[in-house]
Design an enzyme around this catalytic site. Structure first.
Site, PDB file in Angstrom:
ATOM      1  NE  ARG A 133      -4.172  -1.510  -0.162  1.00  0.00           N
ATOM      2  CZ  ARG A 133      -4.186  -2.526  -1.009  1.00  0.00           C
ATOM      3  NH1 ARG A 133      -3.132  -2.754  -1.773  1.00  0.00           N
ATOM      4  NH2 ARG A 133      -5.243  -3.317  -1.104  1.00  0.00           N
ATOM      5  CD  GLU A 183      -2.983   3.361  -6.123  1.00  0.00           C
ATOM      6  OE1 GLU A 183      -3.860   2.566  -6.483  1.00  0.00           O
ATOM      7  OE2 GLU A 183      -1.952   3.017  -5.514  1.00  0.00           O
ATOM      8  CG  HIS A 195      -2.970  -0.558  -7.380  1.00  0.00           C
ATOM      9  ND1 HIS A 195      -3.537   0.144  -6.341  1.00  0.00           N
ATOM     10  CD2 HIS A 195      -2.930  -1.853  -6.955  1.00  0.00           C
ATOM     11  CE1 HIS A 195      -3.827  -0.676  -5.342  1.00  0.00           C
ATOM     12  NE2 HIS A 195      -3.460  -1.898  -5.700  1.00  0.00           N
TER      13      HIS A 195
END
EC number: 1.1.1.-
Length: 317
Positions: free
Chosen positions: A236, A265, A283
């Site tokens: 993450r 993000e 991602h």
């Protein structure tokens, strides 16, 4: 009729399962769903299929009059206010296991890409070209026989460790709990974070996010790494302070980095884009046909169970 709202397109295998049982409405607009559209979509829905990019906060939950389940299409669920959902007697589920192999494969791929300068070499070959083989030309780092330090030896971290062992790597790991059985199975060694940072040639983040891990990797941690080390983040984004990463790269405190997730993000810190020794992917950790289909089946099946009066399999709250 029982209604399901889906916050974005999912593979047909899951969509068709839901349509066999319920009235299904799916957002199919350009880009990500905006808050007002989501609020309107869930207003009369019995179930919400949310995506990792879907923020499901108190305001969204309060907009839903009949909501019984939020089935999150992803292993993580920090995009949802899970505590408030529980207060409203709403189950939140996720899709564990489905992402394991795909994300572990990508983690190893990122290691190879940045250490062997594969992306950089591809760009060179497509643009200016090269003069031919030469002893000092385009050298990178070998992966085989090196030490990998894994932050988070869960399912994905364990799968990364198994792949690393195939490269004859020594495996260090850290986390909140020691996992002795997994250590024996994989051949990994439990150490504290400082020891991992000082000894690993490749540091991979495969942990799920929680607030206690925010900026776990910051200036202090970069200063403890080898100058030849690489940081890999397939966990993450907010676990890493990206500004500190930029400074570490500028100062050559580490040799390179490869990121699949980002602190802000979907925004990517602009300075990261300027480094040739940084590999960036959008991602795509579990972006395989196999994983995404499995995830679609999981959210569909848990939704069907809940709306038919049974307990979903993967409740996280």
């Amino acid at each position: 009729m029982t209604k399901v709202y889906i916050a974005g397109a999912i593979p047909e295998v899951g969509l068709n399962l839901l349509k066999e049982h319920f009235e299904v409405d799916m957002y199919d607009g350009e880009g990500l769903i905006d808050k007002e559209t989501l609020k309107k979509g869930v207003e009369h829905a019995d179930a919400l299929i949310s995506l990792l990019s879907t923020s499901v906060d108190k305001d969204i939950i309060d907009s839903a009059n009949n909501l019984k389940i939020i089935a999150n299409y992803g292993a993580g669920f920090n995009n949802i206010d899970v505590e408030y959902a529980r207060q409203q007697n709403i189950d939140v589920t996720n899709t564990p296991h489905a992402s394991t192999n795909a994300t572990a494969d990508l983690t190893i791929g990122l290691i190879l890409s940045v250490a062997r300068r594969i992306v950089e070499g591809d760009h060179l070959s497509r643009t200016t070209g090269f003069d031919g083989w030469a002893p000092l030309f385009f050298r990178g780092r070998e992966v085989s026989g090196k030490t990998i330090g894994i932050i988070g030896l869960g399912e994905i971290g364990g799968a990364v460790a198994k792949r690393a062992r195939a490269f004859d790597m020594d495996v260090l790991y850290t986390g909140p709990h020691r996992k002795e059985e997994k250590e024996r199975d994989i051949g990994a060694k439990y150490v504290d974070l400082d020891t991992l940072l000082k000894n690993a040639d490749f540091i991979t983040i495969n942990a799920a996010y929680n607030p206690s891990l925010h900026h776990m990797i910051d200036t202090e941690q970069f200063n403890k790494m080898k100058s030849t080390a690489y940081l890999i983040n397939a966990g993450r984004g907010p676990i890493v302070n990206e500004q500190s990463l930029v400074e570490a790269l500028d100062n050559k405190a580490i040799e390179g980095a490869a990121l699949d997730v980002y602190e802000f993000e979907p925004e990517i810190t602009d300075a990261l884009k300027s480094f040739k020794n940084v590999v960036l992917t959008p991602h795509i950790g579990n972006a395989t046909f196999e994983a995404r289909d499995m995830m679609a089946k999981i959210v569909a099946n848990d939704t069907i169970k809940k709306l038919n009066g049974d307990e979903p399999q993967f409740i996280v709250n």
